[in-house]
Design an enzyme around this catalytic site. Structure first.
Site, PDB file in Angstrom:
ATOM      1  N   GLY A 106       3.504   6.261  -1.185  1.00  0.00           N
ATOM      2  CA  GLY A 106       4.569   5.684  -0.366  1.00  0.00           C
ATOM      3  C   GLY A 106       5.541   4.805  -1.141  1.00  0.00           C
ATOM      4  O   GLY A 106       5.956   5.135  -2.266  1.00  0.00           O
ATOM      5  N   GLU A 131      -8.024   3.628  -4.316  1.00  0.00           N
ATOM      6  CA  GLU A 131      -8.134   5.079  -4.169  1.00  0.00           C
ATOM      7  C   GLU A 131      -9.513   5.548  -4.578  1.00  0.00           C
ATOM      8  O   GLU A 131     -10.228   4.843  -5.282  1.00  0.00           O
ATOM      9  CB  GLU A 131      -7.075   5.769  -5.044  1.00  0.00           C
ATOM     10  N   ALA A 188      -7.280  -5.087  -3.627  1.00  0.00           N
ATOM     11  CA  ALA A 188      -6.258  -6.077  -4.019  1.00  0.00           C
ATOM     12  C   ALA A 188      -6.475  -7.431  -3.336  1.00  0.00           C
ATOM     13  O   ALA A 188      -5.963  -8.450  -3.802  1.00  0.00           O
ATOM     14  CB  ALA A 188      -4.871  -5.548  -3.672  1.00  0.00           C
ATOM     15  N   TYR A 194       5.753  -1.678  17.969  1.00  0.00           N
ATOM     16  CA  TYR A 194       5.877  -2.065  16.557  1.00  0.00           C
ATOM     17  C   TYR A 194       6.363  -3.509  16.401  1.00  0.00           C
ATOM     18  O   TYR A 194       5.575  -4.426  16.202  1.00  0.00           O
ATOM     19  CB  TYR A 194       6.780  -1.080  15.766  1.00  0.00           C
ATOM     20  N   VAL A 218       7.873   9.101   6.080  1.00  0.00           N
ATOM     21  CA  VAL A 218       6.584   9.730   6.353  1.00  0.00           C
ATOM     22  C   VAL A 218       5.592   9.259   5.298  1.00  0.00           C
ATOM     23  O   VAL A 218       5.719   9.609   4.121  1.00  0.00           O
ATOM     24  CB  VAL A 218       6.716  11.276   6.297  1.00  0.00           C
TER      25      VAL A 218
END
Ligand code: NAD
Length: 395
Positions: free
Chosen positions: A54, A77, A114, A235, A275
């Site tokens: 992203g 990941e 993180a 949102y 997306v």
């Protein structure tokens, strides 16, 4: 070596598999966009927190391949294990590392949580070696956070004050639905702010300031979203929007601290809807994005993360740019998405959308293809019947 044929296994907004070569091809395409962007200027060291997919991946690629920065990324990941493939973000970075190495550039990754002090310490150690950061991009999108005391906070996507009833979209059945979501309680609101608000961004910046690892004039940028009235209840006026307001307020406080300590700046950039894995999980957003993509493509204003980030560095946060800020001190990369006539056109289409007509009224085909491409599927030029190497290291 472990070569396999990888099949797509996509369930709603989750993909259970990722295609290594498809992900690699996506990264090569993004790097081409960067190389052709006519970028001038140089950055010494850039830290990107949330660097594998992203907006964060785009930020890392623009830093490394556009501004020649020593680029250090942090992500969460799954690494491939023997014959078990890894996640898309892993394969994106494997290719970014490979391309950087070919070019003699520095691109490093720390794969871990993180939010944790262990990973923060690893970044401190890496920056001691690479040199203080000129730019820190904060681009985490996470469903949960384990804080320093071991408490786990979950992020929720709920309205505040009253339940939401409105259009939704079922990605499993490709159906326009009537969604109804209960209002969040106070604990859920506070928990979402803990995960997606500004606290962790501030922890990062304060740590790097304390350690003397932000260069003179350093900048830090975190990403936010506002979006249209259509999605506001769920949102911007909901739990996630509450967290984004906290992030934006944190930006002002950090700006003062960065200014005093290193003559630096902190900004929030409000980006357009794109997306990604994160946006697919937000009710109504995939449907809104499908309509948005159709109309922006028709107008010739369509952008993905890489085009947005190229523009952000060029016009606002890059080494030779001075940002233009809105009345709340934010960078607005969502300017083209929020054009009033475009939003009026979307609003005019929205109420009439049904399961029967939404494909004609939107670019759902484009949305779906882009979503599948996030995981390396439906990428032009890839032979999906051929076995592909799944054991790709981050070297
Ligand atoms: P994404 O899901 O594509 O990427 C999230 C990144 O965060 C990945 O690199 C992932 O590995 C990393 N990450 C998640 N949890 C982590 C953890 N615990 N430790 C280390 N890394 C972790 O998300 P995105 O859509 O690019 O969103 C990034 C930011 O941009 C978010 O703040 C989001 O709100 C904002 N934004 C997104 C959109 C959109 O439409 N997607 C629009 C505007 C702003």
């Amino acid at each position: 070596m472990s070569e396999q044929v990888i099949e797509p296994r996509i369930r709603g907004f989750i993909s259970l598999t990722a295609h290594p070569e498809g992900c690699a091809a996506n990264v090569r395409e993004q790097v081409e966009v960067v190389r052709k962007a006519g970028i001038t200027g140089h950055l010494g060291t850039v830290l990107v927190i949330g660097s594998s997919t992203g907006y964060g991946l785009a930020s890392a690629l623009v830093s490394c391949f556009g501004y020649g920065a020593q680029t250090l990324g942090v992500c969460f990941e799954k690494e491939p294990e023997e014959s078990k493939p890894g996640t898309a973000g892993w394969y994106n970075l494997a290719e970014a590392h490979r391309l950087a190495r070919l070019d003699g550039r520095t691109f490093e990754t720390i794969n871990g949580d993180a939010f944790s002090s262990e990973v923060k310490q690893q970044v401190v150690d890496a920056l001691r070696r690479l040199g203080p950061a000129d730019l820190v991009i904060y681009s985490l999108a996470s469903p949960r956070r384990k804080d320093a005391a071991g408490t786990i906070w979950n992020s929720t996507l709920k309205p505040i004050g009253k339940p939401y009833t409105g259009k939704g979209f079922d990605l499993r059945n490709d159906a326009v639905t009537e969604a109804s979501i209960e209002a969040a309680n106070d604990e859920e609101i506070a928990s979402t702010v803990k995960v997606m608000g500004g606290e962790d961004w501030a922890d990062w910046v304060d740590l790097l300031l304390r350690e003397g690892l932000l260069a003179q004039g350093a900048r830090t940028v975190a990403y936010s979203y506002i979006g249209p009235e259509l999605t506001a209840e769920i949102y911007r006026d909901g739990t996630i929007g509450h967290a984004k307001e906290h992030l934006e307020a944190t930006g002002h406080a950090l700006d003062a601290r960065m200014g005093a300590a290193v003559d630096g700046d902190a900004w929030v950039s409000v980006n357009k809807a794109v997306v990604t894995q994160a946006s697919a999980a937000i009710p109504a957003v995939p449907l809104y994005l499908s309509v948005l993509m159709k109309l922006m493509k028709e107008r010739g204003t369509h952008e993905g993360p890489i085009e947005q980030v190229v523009r952000m560095f060029r016009d606002h946060t890059g080494p030779v740019a001075t940002p233009t800020l809105d009345d709340k001190g934010r960078i607005r990369l969502d300017d083209l998405e929020m054009q009033p006539d475009l939003q009026a056109e979307i609003a005019g289409i929205w109420d009439g959308l049904t399961t029967e007509n939404f494909r004609a009224q939107s670019d759902y085909e484009g949305y779906q293809r882009t979503f599948h491409q996030l995981f390396g599927f439906e990428v032009p030029g890839i032979d999906y019947a051929a076995p592909t190497e799944v054991n790709r290291p981050l070297v």
